[in-house]
Design a protein around this motif. Sequence first.
Motif, short mmCIF file in Angstrom:
data_model
loop_
_atom_site.label_atom_id
_atom_site.label_comp_id
_atom_site.label_asym_id
_atom_site.label_seq_id
_atom_site.Cartn_x
_atom_site.Cartn_y
_atom_site.Cartn_z
N VAL A 1 96.90 163.09 -4.10
CA VAL A 1 96.40 162.77 -6.13
C VAL A 1 97.28 163.53 -7.10
O VAL A 1 97.67 163.76 -7.25
N ARG B 1 100.66 162.62 -7.57
CA ARG B 1 100.92 161.25 -8.33
C ARG B 1 100.69 162.03 -9.72
O ARG B 1 101.95 161.27 -10.45
N LEU B 2 99.70 162.58 -10.06
CA LEU B 2 99.57 163.53 -11.67
C LEU B 2 101.19 163.81 -11.58
O LEU B 2 101.59 163.85 -12.59
N ALA C 1 104.02 161.36 -12.65
CA ALA C 1 103.03 160.73 -13.72
C ALA C 1 102.98 161.49 -14.90
O ALA C 1 103.97 161.05 -15.99
N ARG D 1 93.50 166.90 -15.17
CA ARG D 1 93.50 166.55 -13.72
C ARG D 1 93.61 167.13 -12.32
O ARG D 1 92.74 167.29 -11.17
N ASP E 1 89.82 158.79 -7.49
CA ASP E 1 90.21 157.18 -7.45
C ASP E 1 90.23 157.45 -8.94
O ASP E 1 91.73 157.06 -9.55
N VAL F 1 93.39 158.99 -11.10
CA VAL F 1 94.41 158.00 -11.01
C VAL F 1 94.38 156.53 -11.06
O VAL F 1 95.28 155.92 -10.82
N GLN F 2 93.02 156.05 -11.23
CA GLN F 2 93.09 154.47 -12.04
C GLN F 2 93.78 154.46 -13.57
O GLN F 2 94.33 152.74 -12.67
N LEU G 1 97.40 154.90 -13.95
CA LEU G 1 98.33 155.21 -13.77
C LEU G 1 99.12 154.31 -12.48
O LEU G 1 98.13 153.68 -11.77
N ARG H 1 104.55 155.79 -5.79
CA ARG H 1 104.68 156.94 -6.45
C ARG H 1 106.27 156.57 -7.92
O ARG H 1 106.02 157.83 -8.52
#
Length: 195
Positions: free
Chosen positions: A28, A31-32, A35, A49, A63, A66-67, A69, A73
């Motif tokens: 996670v 992923r952030l 982003a 976050r 969850d 990142v909901q 986004l 990737r």
Amino acid sequence: MTNPLHSQPVPAPPVAPVRASDGERQAVADRLNVAVGEGRLTLSEFSERVGAAYAARTLGELDVLVQDLPAGRSIAAAVPAPPPEPAPLEIMVGAIKKRGRWRIQPSAALGVAIGPMKLDLRNADLAAHEVTLSARTVVGAIKVWVPRGVRVIVEGRTAVGTRTIAESNLPPEVDVPTLRLRLDTGLGTVKVYRT
């Protein structure tokens, strides 16, 4: 006697939340990271976050982070190349104040001959995972605000004055966005705050 056709269904027992693993927390955070590099999150949003991701105990808590986004990737391949970087912003006498949501290109420069500079980067968007921001003043102070959870590398020099830097305690192996600040003053102070 109760008619079995009209009886209420027996509710299923509640399902306990599933505990998150270190690998899932790191996924996670990754992923952030992507982003914020794509400009989907500000530095402040990223900082908040990613802190929540490392503190999450369950998959449900992860969850939520990142909901909003995209699932992949990166969609960078579908995005056209950015326009050329603008020329450095320089003024002779006055002040530069930047705050709110603004986009910092991979290499950006600001300069003032005489006057102060106040740069609030807490809601800034980074155009890349690592950004270099140069700020220069001949006579005046430079103050910069950065959020926690972002690696900041401060370079530059002050001929006459003081430099106060709020250092990061992030270990080098943690993959977070990096701000490289080149702060130069002839006569004045440099202060970098973490909030």
